[in-house]
Design a protein around this motif. Sequence first.
Motif, PDB file in Angstrom:
ATOM      1  N   PRO A   4       0.837  -1.205   0.000  1.00  0.00           N
ATOM      2  CA  PRO A   4       0.000   0.000   0.000  1.00  0.00           C
ATOM      3  C   PRO A   4       0.868   1.251   0.000  1.00  0.00           C
ATOM      4  O   PRO A   4       1.783   1.378   0.820  1.00  0.00           O
ATOM      5  CB  PRO A   4      -0.800  -0.128   1.299  1.00  0.00           C
ATOM      6  CG  PRO A   4      -0.826  -1.596   1.578  1.00  0.00           C
ATOM      7  CD  PRO A   4       0.503  -2.108   1.108  1.00  0.00           C
ATOM      8  N   ALA A   5       0.596   2.164  -0.927  1.00  0.00           N
ATOM      9  CA  ALA A   5       1.442   3.351  -1.055  1.00  0.00           C
ATOM     10  C   ALA A   5       0.646   4.650  -1.056  1.00  0.00           C
ATOM     11  O   ALA A   5       1.156   5.678  -0.595  1.00  0.00           O
ATOM     12  CB  ALA A   5       2.269   3.271  -2.344  1.00  0.00           C
ATOM     13  N   ASP A   6      -0.570   4.625  -1.571  1.00  0.00           N
ATOM     14  CA  ASP A   6      -1.344   5.859  -1.696  1.00  0.00           C
ATOM     15  C   ASP A   6      -2.222   6.131  -0.484  1.00  0.00           C
ATOM     16  O   ASP A   6      -2.896   7.155  -0.426  1.00  0.00           O
ATOM     17  CB  ASP A   6      -2.218   5.786  -2.952  1.00  0.00           C
ATOM     18  CG  ASP A   6      -1.380   5.600  -4.201  1.00  0.00           C
ATOM     19  OD1 ASP A   6      -0.628   6.524  -4.546  1.00  0.00           O
ATOM     20  OD2 ASP A   6      -1.460   4.523  -4.819  1.00  0.00           O
ATOM     21  N   SER A   7      -2.234   5.219   0.461  1.00  0.00           N
ATOM     22  CA  SER A   7      -3.040   5.374   1.668  1.00  0.00           C
ATOM     23  C   SER A   7      -2.517   4.415   2.723  1.00  0.00           C
ATOM     24  O   SER A   7      -2.039   3.318   2.405  1.00  0.00           O
ATOM     25  CB  SER A   7      -4.517   5.075   1.370  1.00  0.00           C
ATOM     26  OG  SER A   7      -5.274   4.987   2.562  1.00  0.00           O
ATOM     27  N   SER A   8      -2.599   4.830   3.972  1.00  0.00           N
ATOM     28  CA  SER A   8      -2.195   3.964   5.085  1.00  0.00           C
ATOM     29  C   SER A   8      -3.405   3.413   5.830  1.00  0.00           C
ATOM     30  O   SER A   8      -3.287   2.962   6.971  1.00  0.00           O
ATOM     31  CB  SER A   8      -1.303   4.749   6.056  1.00  0.00           C
ATOM     32  OG  SER A   8      -2.003   5.870   6.587  1.00  0.00           O
TER      33      SER A   8
END
Length: 547
Positions: free
Chosen positions: A133-137
Amino acid sequence: MAFRKALLTLISNQPVIIAGAPGTSVQKGDHPLLRLLSASSGVLVLSTPAYVSLFVIHLRHSLPSLGAGRVPPDLGYSVGASPTLQFLQILCLAYLFMVYGLTLWNWRRLNLKPRNLAWSAVAVTVMACSLLPADSSDVLEYIGFGRLAAVYHVSPYLHTYSEFTDHFSPFVTWDEPMPYGPVLLPIFAIAGVVSEHQVLVAMYVIKFVWLLIHLLNAWLIYRMAKSLALDPEYALFVFAFNPLVLLEQPGNGHNDGLLILCGLLALFALQRRRDGLAVWLALLCALVKISGLFWLAGIVAFLIRQRRWRGLVQGVGGSLAGVAFLFTLFPGPTALLNLMNPQWQFSEDSLPTVLIDWGGALCRRLNSTWGYDEVFKIDRLIFSALFLGVCGWRLISIRDFVSLIRELGHVLLILLLGYAVSVYPWYIVWLLPIAALTDSERLRRTIAVSSSAVLALYAFPYALVEQAPGHSAWSGLRLGMAFGVPIGFWVLDGIRESRSPRVGPVSAKMSTASAIGATSRSSAAEASPYGAPSATLHGFVATLHVT
């Protein structure tokens, strides 16, 4: 060079489809790219380089932070994100949408087989699930809610993670109770237990569940499209291969797939006249996220219109019993009020955000005492009345199952493009099942455009929108591309349709067959039920039509 050689080998070994009337299938002299798309795994082969690149990009972005015990910044829009990695991600997503659009454009010529599509759908889903996951945690927050329930044995609706200090505390940034429904809690709890040993594995536990749910959603769409006499392979491709769906659900790990699953199961039950079960499943949809209430409202409106009172009464009774059980399971009746997503209680990324900001600026120029809160309340008061009126108008337009899907799509599209004050890219995923199953060409095209346009929210670096000279103009451009473009397309497409010649008897018969009575793929190939390309809209937007 090795990949290029593999592509050329696949093209040369793939039999060229020459059956049928000229121009309706791939010919020997067509472009090699088109011939590759017509191969049994052509879409998969073309998509693989982009997913491999995204894997490397997300690994470079997220793994150092996770290894250091920190929450990775959002690659799509964060002060800590690398603009280079952000740009590379957008390039990969644009390429994937190009492959997606070209396949839709040439769908009737490709003649892709169900088995090949199914295996390719599994493969691209697995590749998307492999991404960190990169665009949201958000997936880390999910684990935190699960730890509250499974590790500390407290209600995540009455407690926040800030009350506890442990090795997982640095990964939790939300200081608020769980804003999702209890349907999600068992999945979060399992991941919470796993996180006692390994946080990264816990993330992939949740993502693996979303992978299974995504494939189940694709199967349900295929089955329902088949029963509606639509092209089931086309419906499967529209949903299962959409890059936004793959990025946000199995990729970034958002939980919207479960909302879609409950909604699709409700429609599936409704098709089989299991009306009480359909209402109950629609309630579960609302108990994932509050937006599921629109699925529930649509199904109730359908049952009322069809005068299927017995199923409606059974469904409402079962739903009330289920809600009563939840009140006893989760102490404190106010706990369930947290089902309302708090992100819709302030403006962030939406067209109403622009109006609220303009209103606040006007108040400051006039030396008014009104601040943000007052302008926000006035905006919500006015637009809530308008939105409720539109919802009522669309719901009373429901006549049958086909119109139920269509009007549900209209309501959700208006909600996300025009009414909601905080819209994230993964919210648009709610619309993709509708795009796969609707009989409305205009609605399908608008949803497809929305799914690509909303990625503009990931395309602008944080510093450019928030800190650079003229940042207000950049912010307006960002929101205009994400939401204004789909609205403009919807309006222009409606004008084009209204100016088109009336459908003749033969064409009308063919259109009707595609929506409610077509019985074979061959007949659908003769009468394309998904519309011809627009003569006035070009480029990638035009590729979202199916010839």
